[in-house]
Design an enzyme around this catalytic site. Structure first.
Site, PDB file in Angstrom:
ATOM      1  N   SER A 210      71.538 -24.454  55.874  1.00  0.00           N
ATOM      2  CA  SER A 210      72.941 -24.830  56.014  1.00  0.00           C
ATOM      3  C   SER A 210      73.332 -25.735  54.849  1.00  0.00           C
ATOM      4  O   SER A 210      72.652 -25.781  53.818  1.00  0.00           O
ATOM      5  CB  SER A 210      73.183 -25.522  57.364  1.00  0.00           C
ATOM      6  N   ASN A 211      74.414 -26.457  54.994  1.00  0.00           N
ATOM      7  CA  ASN A 211      74.869 -27.397  53.980  1.00  0.00           C
ATOM      8  C   ASN A 211      75.536 -28.585  54.664  1.00  0.00           C
ATOM      9  O   ASN A 211      75.594 -28.652  55.896  1.00  0.00           O
ATOM     10  CB  ASN A 211      75.821 -26.715  52.989  1.00  0.00           C
ATOM     11  N   ARG A 212      76.086 -29.491  53.886  1.00  0.00           N
ATOM     12  CA  ARG A 212      76.566 -30.764  54.427  1.00  0.00           C
ATOM     13  C   ARG A 212      78.053 -30.769  54.768  1.00  0.00           C
ATOM     14  O   ARG A 212      78.632 -31.818  55.013  1.00  0.00           O
ATOM     15  CB  ARG A 212      76.278 -31.882  53.428  1.00  0.00           C
TER      16      ARG A 212
END
Length: 404
Positions: A210-212
């Site tokens: 995923s990412n932030r």
């Protein structure tokens, strides 16, 4: 807040029907009049006596009531209120609405009404995810119905998943937004599709890529577009944000699910792709948790490209008239945004430098890149970026419809 406003509340068959009682309490506390219509299924979960006591009005149940139908009661009910809310909306009732069935008082009222409609779906996760329910919901969305939820959480069957009824306070906010929005808002009658948040691409049942992204910017854009009168479908990856009031929220996890939800929401006049979609997914996610074994190297992960949602919408047979993308860059921000604009085929790109602490922050600095040039916006709260973009979109549609 809602003094003198009038809501027709349809309560269909779901174990979550008890939440409709709290919604009625909130509406009456705000000064609204509530006229309740109770289906046979709804009466299995809440009693007519309880509904009538809280609504302060008689409960309408019987299509064949001699007293009620002497005055063509189903037509009168369909026209008497300013807004019709279906809370909860069961899978069966959504199917009736989608296909124009009218075999009881509530479904007949829905077929006869010319008022705005808000539905709050509630059902088991498997029923919500079934292709028939999704097709029915997409059909209702395309007709301009507003929707709130469903959410994800624990259910009566000791299961958990998407299908949980939105909370009464959230539904109240959505009703209030619909009742208080001016009729001449600049995007009234337009359908806007917005993507928001990250995607989560599974490695195994407990791990993912995923990412932030926090989803703050996408949610702010959705709320701003709704504030200008647009009917908004917000397709969001997993975020820890409250649901924007007056917005049809579709929750997804993966990029493939997000693309499917976007295509199901078409046709739309506007698409704003603000989600931080993972570029890659694991080609073959493990069905069981991958175990770390002493002395063995980490298992290799074969990656596959995810679908390009922005490019797909930009070249879609039912392409929205205005397609806006985002470019989160760490260097050469404007140059990369211009390249992305040409590569994706969209109309505008909102470019921002994410080399600093932007993910999860309250502010953002963006550049609106179009084919005719670049607008440099100052550092602004993400809510103000949303409002400014919504206003810019409204101006674009107003300019296009003004006589030459």
């Amino acid at each position: 807040m809602l003094q003198g406003r009038h809501v027709l509340l349809v309560i269909s068959g779901s174990v979550s029907a008890f939440k409709a009682l709290e919604l009625m309490r909130l509406l009456r506390k705000a000064g609204a009049r509530v006229t309740p219509v109770l289906t046979a299924g709804g009466a299995r979960f809440v009693t007519p006596h309880a509904v009538q006591a809280i609504a302060g009005e008689p409960v309408h149940q019987d299509l064949w009531s001699l007293a009620g139908e002497a005055e063509i009661g189903h037509i009168r009910l369909a026209r008497m209120a300013e807004l019709v809310a279906v809370v909860p909306a069961s899978a069966d009732f959504l199917a009736k609405m989608a296909h124009g069935l009218a075999d009881d008082l509530a479904s007949t009222v829905m077929l006869a009404t010319d008022k705005p409609i808000l539905v709050a779906p509630a059902m088991n996760w498997a029923m919500w995810g079934h292709s028939a329910t999704q097709a029915n919901m997409a059909l209702l969305d395309s007709r301009g119905l507003r929707r709130i939820g469903p959410g994800t959480g624990a259910m009566a069957e000791s299961e958990s998943g998407p299908g949980r009824l939105a909370e009464p306070a959230e539904i109240f906010d959505a009703i209030a937004a619909m009742l208080t929005a001016p009729a001449d808002t600049p995007l009234a009658g337009r359908h806007a599709l917005v993507t928001s948040g990250p995607t989560q691409e599974p490695i195994d049942p407990v791990r993912y890529i995923s990412n932030r992204s926090s989803g703050q910017q996408g949610h702010a854009i959705a709320l701003a577009l709704a504030g200008l009168g647009a009917r908004v479908t917000l397709v969001s990856g997993p975020v820890s944000l409250p649901d924007p009031a007056g917005v049809n929220l579709v929750r997804v996890e993966t990029a493939e699910q997000m693309l499917a939800a976007c295509e199901a929401a078409l046709p739309a006049d506007i698409a704003v792709c603000a989600a931080a979609v993972a570029d890659w997914r694991v080609a073959h996610a493990a069905t069981q948790k991958m175990k770390k074994k002493p002395g063995e190297a980490p298992p290799p992960l074969e990656l596959a490209l995810n679908p390009d949602i922005l490019a797909t919408l930009s070249r879609h047979a039912r392409r929205p008239r205005l397609v806006v993308g985002f470019a989160a860059e760490t260097e050469h921000v404007i140059d990369h945004a211009r390249q992305k604009l040409a590569r994706k085929g969209c109309d505008w790109i909102l470019a921002n430098d994410v080399s600093a602490d932007v993910f999860g922050a309250a502010e953002n600095t963006v550049h609106l890149v179009g084919r005719d040039g670049v607008e440099d916006w100052p550092k602004l709260p993400k809510t103000e970026v949303g409002r400014r973009l919504a206003a810019r979109i409204a101006d674009e549609f107003q300019t296009a419809t003004d006589p030459a």
